[in-house]
Design a protein around this motif. Structure first.
Motif, mmCIF file in Angstrom:
data_model
loop_
_atom_site.group_PDB
_atom_site.id
_atom_site.type_symbol
_atom_site.label_atom_id
_atom_site.label_comp_id
_atom_site.label_asym_id
_atom_site.label_seq_id
_atom_site.Cartn_x
_atom_site.Cartn_y
_atom_site.Cartn_z
ATOM 1 N N UNK A 177 98.120 -7.307 4.570
ATOM 2 C CA UNK A 177 97.697 -6.749 3.145
ATOM 3 C C UNK A 177 96.417 -6.980 2.997
ATOM 4 N N UNK A 178 96.065 -8.111 3.365
ATOM 5 C CA UNK A 178 94.702 -8.699 2.908
ATOM 6 C C UNK A 178 93.605 -7.839 3.649
ATOM 7 N N UNK A 229 88.757 -22.824 2.507
ATOM 8 C CA UNK A 229 88.473 -21.364 3.055
ATOM 9 C C UNK A 229 87.271 -21.279 3.780
ATOM 10 N N UNK A 230 87.631 -20.572 5.102
ATOM 11 C CA UNK A 230 86.429 -20.312 6.030
ATOM 12 C C UNK A 230 86.186 -18.892 5.877
ATOM 13 N N UNK A 231 84.934 -18.512 6.417
ATOM 14 C CA UNK A 231 84.679 -17.066 6.145
ATOM 15 C C UNK A 231 84.410 -16.555 7.520
ATOM 16 N N UNK A 232 84.847 -15.237 7.637
ATOM 17 C CA UNK A 232 84.882 -14.510 8.717
ATOM 18 C C UNK A 232 83.630 -14.067 9.189
ATOM 19 N N UNK A 233 83.470 -13.558 10.438
ATOM 20 C CA UNK A 233 82.216 -13.259 10.924
ATOM 21 C C UNK A 233 82.281 -11.909 11.999
ATOM 22 N N UNK A 234 81.276 -11.167 11.289
ATOM 23 C CA UNK A 234 81.125 -9.742 12.167
ATOM 24 C C UNK A 234 80.534 -10.034 13.748
ATOM 25 N N UNK A 235 81.216 -9.358 14.648
ATOM 26 C CA UNK A 235 80.748 -9.632 15.948
ATOM 27 C C UNK A 235 80.628 -8.089 16.545
ATOM 28 N N UNK A 236 79.290 -7.847 16.604
ATOM 29 C CA UNK A 236 79.137 -6.545 16.869
ATOM 30 C C UNK A 236 78.896 -6.505 18.576
ATOM 31 N N UNK A 237 79.559 -5.624 19.401
ATOM 32 C CA UNK A 237 79.622 -5.418 20.650
ATOM 33 C C UNK A 237 79.648 -3.828 20.809
ATOM 34 N N UNK A 280 90.494 -13.197 4.721
ATOM 35 C CA UNK A 280 90.926 -11.855 5.320
ATOM 36 C C UNK A 280 90.422 -10.408 4.765
ATOM 37 N N UNK A 281 90.433 -10.856 3.345
ATOM 38 C CA UNK A 281 89.955 -9.767 2.430
ATOM 39 C C UNK A 281 88.444 -9.407 2.730
ATOM 40 N N UNK A 282 87.738 -10.504 2.776
ATOM 41 C CA UNK A 282 86.257 -10.529 3.162
ATOM 42 C C UNK A 282 85.903 -9.772 4.428
ATOM 43 N N UNK A 283 87.066 -10.200 5.452
ATOM 44 C CA UNK A 283 86.894 -9.665 6.792
ATOM 45 C C UNK A 283 87.199 -8.010 6.835
ATOM 46 N N UNK A 284 88.178 -7.626 6.028
ATOM 47 C CA UNK A 284 88.546 -6.083 5.853
ATOM 48 C C UNK A 284 87.186 -5.611 5.440
ATOM 49 N N UNK A 307 98.455 -22.815 8.120
ATOM 50 C CA UNK A 307 97.218 -21.949 8.393
ATOM 51 C C UNK A 307 97.309 -20.620 8.054
ATOM 52 N N UNK A 308 96.222 -19.880 7.027
ATOM 53 C CA UNK A 308 96.395 -18.533 7.088
ATOM 54 C C UNK A 308 97.749 -17.900 6.410
ATOM 55 N N UNK A 309 98.190 -18.902 5.565
ATOM 56 C CA UNK A 309 99.600 -18.427 4.997
ATOM 57 C C UNK A 309 99.685 -19.293 3.594
ATOM 58 N N UNK A 310 100.652 -18.926 3.027
ATOM 59 C CA UNK A 310 101.062 -19.770 1.877
ATOM 60 C C UNK A 310 102.503 -19.355 1.533
ATOM 61 N N UNK A 311 103.200 -20.223 0.691
ATOM 62 C CA UNK A 311 104.613 -20.236 0.462
ATOM 63 C C UNK A 311 104.668 -20.408 -1.177
ATOM 64 N N UNK A 312 105.531 -19.621 -1.683
ATOM 65 C CA UNK A 312 105.732 -19.597 -3.335
ATOM 66 C C UNK A 312 106.366 -21.024 -3.639
#
Length: 363
Positions: free
Chosen positions: A208-209, A334-342, A176-180, A160-165
């Motif tokens: 990093x992302x 791949x799931x997409x993040x969502x902006x939550x405005x408070x 997470x790049x899209x989240x940033x 989950x949310x990771x990788x190994x070479x």
């Protein structure tokens, strides 16, 4: 009195163990008279198949292993809740293995990961889900990656949310790049130009992302990126306080908005800002990452990027279930993040602009 086993039922009914299994699990048709005979014997002996018996019949234990780095971080229990829901629906129980990274002994954490991998194989779990730890390193050593790859040859492993070479794993991740980008563009859209990034660890791929997304959005908007306004070194509330103290202690211009690598560091940043006499969001806008339950229950309520924790967990459990059943499934989801405005972000005010100009002129 000797306990009755599935083998005893099969022997007395004059059928195979597999036939008894089909009746117990209702997995395939069985002749009506044979089914009635088996069910009669089960009732006669008050037979309850135990986990070991089921594992001998189905070649599965009904157990999965979950390895995570810090159960005290609210992000992980949220993912775990989604995992548990989906796993339970599919008839699994699980071993939870917490490597305890909150003690800051990173070497010991990876050693515990190795120990848990061995223990889970000894327990003959049907599969393993890993989140955090070595899979979240921007540069994981070949030795640590190979260790997980060897496990993956014997039983399915989902990351989950990771990788190994060096090996091919089934993964479910949030972009997470899209989240940033989402977080930074939200602040830019509110009129902010002087935006800092704080939190996380530069050796971790999630940081990093997220930082890459921040940088991408700033560059696309033609805004300057100040290296002294990029501060990393932790994900905790305390770390967020330290980062904000550092930003506010320097002379000259200061940011009017901050992207934080996670919600805990954002909460720490808010606490420090308030102690310095600043109002959030009137004087400074702050946005977090993760959307943990606490984000909606602090003052001000935290604007954040949702990483769909429950969906992450449910999806990972679903993928693992499919792999255990020898079904074909995509290696990457791949799931997409969502902006939550408070409440912690707001349009740049005239007073903040005047103060920024004044501090810049003093610098």
């Amino acid at each position: 009195m000797k306990s009755v086993t599935v083998y005893d039922i099969a022997r007395e009914a004059n059928v195979s163990v597999a036939t008894v299994s089909r009746v117990l699990n209702n997995t395939a048709p069985v002749k009506a008279s044979t089914r009635e005979r088996i069910l009669g014997l089960i009732q006669k002996h008050q037979f309850q198949p135990n986990a070991l018996a089921r594992s001998l019949i189905k070649k599965e234990t009904g157990m999965i292993g979950i390895i995570l780095p810090d159960i005290t971080n609210p992000f992980f229990p949220e993912v775990l809740a989604g995992l548990e829901q989906e796993a339970r629906n599919n008839g699994y129980t699980f071993f939870l293995c917490d490597t305890g990274s909150s003690n800051q002994d990173i070497k010991a954490q990876y050693q515990r990961e190795s120990q848990y991998l061995n223990i889970l194989m000894e327990k003959q779990v049907d599969g393993i889900i890993m989140i955090g730890g070595r899979i979240d390193l921007a540069r994981c050593s070949k030795e640590m990656a190979k260790e997980v790859a060897e496990v993956n040859k014997r039983l399915p492993v989902v990351l989950i949310n990771g990788n190994l070479p060096g090996a091919k794993f089934h993964r479910v991740i949030i972009d997470e790049v899209a989240g940033g980008v989402l977080a930074t563009e939200h602040l830019i859209g509110l009129g902010h130009k002087d935006i800092a990034f704080v939190g996380g660890y530069k050796q971790m791929s999630n940081t990093v992302q997220r930082l890459e997304g921040y940088t991408k959005a700033m560059q696309q908007a033609g805004l300057p990126i100040r290296e002294d306004w990029i501060i990393t070194g932790g994900f905790t509330v305390e770390a967020g306080k330290v980062f904000m103290n550092e930003l506010l202690s320097t002379e000259g211009a200061r940011p009017t908005a901050i992207v934080c690598a996670n919600d805990l560091s954002a909460i720490g940043a808010i606490k420090s800002a308030v102690k310095h006499g600043l109002r959030v969001p009137e004087d400074m806008s702050i946005i977090g990452f993760d959307d943990i339950p606490l984000a909606a229950n602090v003052i001000p309520e935290l604007t954040t990027i949702s990483l769909k924790c429950l969906e992450l967990g449910r999806t990972a459990a679903h993928i693992l279930h499919q792999l255990i059943g020898k079904n074909s499934i995509d290696t990457l989801t791949v799931l997409q993040p969502e902006l939550v405005v408070r409440e912690s972000t707001a349009p740049l005010s005239v007073n903040v602009i005047k103060m920024a100009d004044y501090l810049s002129s003093q610098g």
